[in-house]
Design a protein around this motif. Structure first.
Motif, mmCIF file in Angstrom:
data_model
loop_
_atom_site.group_PDB
_atom_site.id
_atom_site.type_symbol
_atom_site.label_atom_id
_atom_site.label_comp_id
_atom_site.label_asym_id
_atom_site.label_seq_id
_atom_site.Cartn_x
_atom_site.Cartn_y
_atom_site.Cartn_z
ATOM 1 N N ARG A 40 5.548 1.442 -4.290
ATOM 2 C CA ARG A 40 4.161 1.490 -3.819
ATOM 3 C C ARG A 40 3.265 2.105 -4.870
ATOM 4 N N ILE A 41 2.090 1.514 -5.023
ATOM 5 C CA ILE A 41 1.086 2.091 -5.914
ATOM 6 C C ILE A 41 -0.246 2.114 -5.176
ATOM 7 N N PRO A 42 -1.178 2.953 -5.632
ATOM 8 C CA PRO A 42 -2.491 2.987 -4.978
ATOM 9 C C PRO A 42 -3.195 1.639 -5.121
ATOM 10 N N LYS A 43 -3.995 1.284 -4.133
ATOM 11 C CA LYS A 43 -4.773 0.042 -4.202
ATOM 12 C C LYS A 43 -5.905 0.193 -5.209
ATOM 13 N N LEU A 44 -6.254 -0.918 -5.838
ATOM 14 C CA LEU A 44 -7.407 -0.945 -6.730
ATOM 15 C C LEU A 44 -8.671 -0.975 -5.879
ATOM 16 N N ILE A 45 -9.595 -0.094 -6.187
ATOM 17 C CA ILE A 45 -10.871 -0.056 -5.475
ATOM 18 C C ILE A 45 -11.721 -1.232 -5.962
ATOM 19 N N ALA A 46 -12.462 -1.854 -5.054
ATOM 20 C CA ALA A 46 -13.202 -3.089 -5.357
ATOM 21 C C ALA A 46 -14.121 -2.958 -6.567
ATOM 22 N N ASP A 47 -14.717 -1.796 -6.765
ATOM 23 C CA ASP A 47 -15.630 -1.644 -7.911
ATOM 24 C C ASP A 47 -14.895 -1.209 -9.179
ATOM 25 N N GLY A 48 -13.571 -1.073 -9.098
ATOM 26 C CA GLY A 48 -12.779 -0.738 -10.277
ATOM 27 C C GLY A 48 -12.833 0.728 -10.673
ATOM 28 N N GLU A 49 -13.351 1.557 -9.803
ATOM 29 C CA GLU A 49 -13.498 2.983 -10.109
ATOM 30 C C GLU A 49 -12.177 3.608 -10.563
ATOM 31 N N ASN A 50 -11.077 3.182 -9.982
ATOM 32 C CA ASN A 50 -9.760 3.738 -10.324
ATOM 33 C C ASN A 50 -8.934 2.806 -11.221
ATOM 34 N N TRP A 51 -9.596 1.922 -11.953
ATOM 35 C CA TRP A 51 -8.898 0.920 -12.761
ATOM 36 C C TRP A 51 -7.873 1.524 -13.715
ATOM 37 N N MET A 52 -8.255 2.544 -14.470
ATOM 38 C CA MET A 52 -7.346 3.076 -15.491
ATOM 39 C C MET A 52 -6.045 3.595 -14.869
#
Length: 134
Positions: free
Chosen positions: A11-23
């Motif tokens: 399991r990994i965290p979901k990507l937030i739609a605006d990409g805030e957590n992209w890195m």
């Protein structure tokens, strides 16, 4: 040993739609895909096998007429099935961790690498700006 990895482990965290957590998402995704032994599908180094029929001096009417050619076609079919399975697992890992708004943008892309590159192009610059601002 070829043990199955537990679902919690994968399991990994979901990507937030605006990409805030992209890195952070990108790093988690790469580690996860690597743990599955499929990183080559994400970075494109695991190439789709070449159909023997498309090789030089062959064409749509080419038929494997010798035992070696029959074996070549059989190996191709096995390799293609393995490649498609790796692609499907990698793509599903991505699509299971992104919002529908992003899935709509990537659902028709052919390979896991294409999907990953598209997401990278959407959020890589934004992430650089955010990290500089911090």
């Amino acid at each position: 040993s070829n043990r199955k990895l537990g679902e919690d482990f994968l399991r990994i965290p979901k990507l937030i739609a605006d990409g805030e957590n992209w890195m952070m998402y990108k790093e988690h995704l790469q580690w996860l895909i690597d743990a599955r032994g499929l990183l080559g599908h994400l970075d494109g180094t695991e190439m789709k096998p070449t159909d023997p029929q498309t090789l030089p001096n062959r064409g749509a009417s080419w038929v494997p007429a010798t035992p070696d050619k029959v074996k070549e076609v059989s190996m191709y079919k096995t390799e293609l099935k393995e490649w498609r399975t790796g692609q499907a697992i990698t793509k599903q890992q991505i699509t299971g961790t992104i919002p529908d708004s992003l899935f709509i943008q990537i659902k028709n892309l052919e390979t896991a690498k294409d999907i990953f590159m598209h997401l990278s192009s959407l959020f890589e610059q934004r992430s650089c700006v955010v990290s500089i601002e911090l």
